[in-house]
Design an enzyme around this catalytic site. Structure first.
Site, mmCIF file in Angstrom:
data_model
loop_
_atom_site.group_PDB
_atom_site.id
_atom_site.type_symbol
_atom_site.label_atom_id
_atom_site.label_comp_id
_atom_site.label_asym_id
_atom_site.label_seq_id
_atom_site.Cartn_x
_atom_site.Cartn_y
_atom_site.Cartn_z
ATOM 1 N N HIS A 45 0.862 -1.181 0.000
ATOM 2 C CA HIS A 45 0.000 0.000 0.000
ATOM 3 C C HIS A 45 0.898 1.230 0.000
ATOM 4 C CE1 HIS A 45 -3.729 2.280 0.806
ATOM 5 N NE2 HIS A 45 -2.893 3.118 1.385
ATOM 6 N N CYS A 46 0.727 2.075 -1.007
ATOM 7 C CA CYS A 46 1.587 3.254 -1.163
ATOM 8 C C CYS A 46 0.849 4.505 -0.692
ATOM 9 C CB CYS A 46 2.002 3.406 -2.628
ATOM 10 S SG CYS A 46 3.011 4.881 -2.947
#
Length: 330
Positions: A135-136
């Site tokens: 997850h960025c």
């Protein structure tokens, strides 16, 4: 916490929102840094272009690169990363088979779905993602099978703008130093009024005082460029070996667990990554990914649904025509 007062409910809610929920705070910070940095360079750097070392075209090239950065960033933000649903989970389980090493047949208790190999449930997005990488926070989105290429392009174009910006800034600084012949100049100390010959330190101080914003943006681009280069190369290497950030963590943990056993070293040697299909196929899988919403079973189900709707609409039309005839006869 001892006997102290508990934090206000509003502070707790704010902390929960910032740290444990999807929110656009980092995205706004990104826009501030990238947009602000570009506008700062336009305001303070572009007046020095053109010069003997830089053509006028660099102004337009810089703008195109900036547009590319923002475009791929937004695409990475808005693209579906490859959500696992009830209609595509069976197909995805066939596409990504369990290797019985780091992935086994399991059910996601949150989504109430079977978890295909290489998938993971993201607690922030609250969905399971096919071929989950990570997850960025910069794109406020997960990186999965469907948007992995946009994430890599996001890194690439920001590496380009950092390299380009630092190169332009360094060239502008060099032009100013040459034009003013600063290394042959004599500088006067503003406090002691003492006259001093130019040194590297004095020239740097002069540039910081007169062209501080250009120097600042140039240094920022150079530092961020080095960080992005390392990060980009690391992710390209993960693609090369046919793994993801999530899987790399799983492999490392599995190897650590096996090494605790007596014959652990032999077991570690026996591990095999079945998802590594060779460099070309690995990169093709990332840049020409499957469409998780147009897989065979899902496509067949949608076709049957459409055919069913058409079949239902035929008697309805006949009934409507019959009513019209009855009205005419009356």
């Amino acid at each position: 916490r001892g006997g102290g007062k508990p934090p206000p409910a509003a502070l707790d809610a704010a902390w929960d929102y910032v740290c444990y929920q999807n929110n656009p705070i980092v995205q706004l910070f990104y826009l501030l840094v990238v947009g602000g940095g570009y506008l700062t360079f336009v305001a303070f750097g572009y007046p020095h272009i053109p010069n003997p070392y830089l053509h006028r075209a660099h102004k337009y090239i810089g703008f195109v690169i900036y547009l590319m950065c923002v475009s791929v960033w937004w695409k990475a933000c808005s693209a579906d990363p490859g959500i696992v649903t009830a209609s595509n989970v069976e197909d995805l389980c066939e596409v990504y088979e369990w290797d019985e090493q780091i992935f086994t047949s399991q059910k996601c208790n949150t989504c109430n779905l079977l978890k295909p190999a290489r998938s993971k449930h993201c607690s922030l997005c609250n969905v399971c993602l096919a071929k989950f990488d990570h997850h960025c926070i910069w794109i406020n989105n997960c990186v999965g099978v469907a948007n992995h290429k946009w994430f890599l392009l996001f890194l690439f174009w920001h590496l380009v703008i950092c390299a380009y910006g630092s190169g332009l800034g360094a060239t502008i600084a060099y032009h100013i130093i040459q034009e003013k012949d600063l290394f042959r100049a004599v500088f006067v100390d503003p406090v002691s009024r003492e006259r001093k010959e130019a040194t590297w330190m004095i020239v740097i101080q002069y540039m910081l005082a007169t062209e501080g914003m250009v120097v600042f943006v140039t240094i920022l681009c150079a530092v961020m460029g080095l960080v992005l280069f390392g990060f980009f190369m690391w992710h390209l290497n993960l693609v090369r070996i046919g793994t993801t950030t999530n899987e790399l963590s799983k492999w490392n943990y599995l190897k650590w667990c096996l090494k605790q056993e007596e014959d652990g070293q032999e077991k570690v040697k026996g591990l095999q990554n079945i998802y590594n299909k060779g460099i070309l196929k690995n990169f093709r899988e990332v840049f020409i990914p499957i469409d998780v919403h147009k897989l065979p079973r899902q496509f067949a189900a949608e076709k049957e649904k459409k055919n069913g709707q058409k079949a239902e609409s035929v008697p309805l039309r006949k009934a409507a025509k019959g009513k019209e005839k009855m009205k005419k006869q009356n």
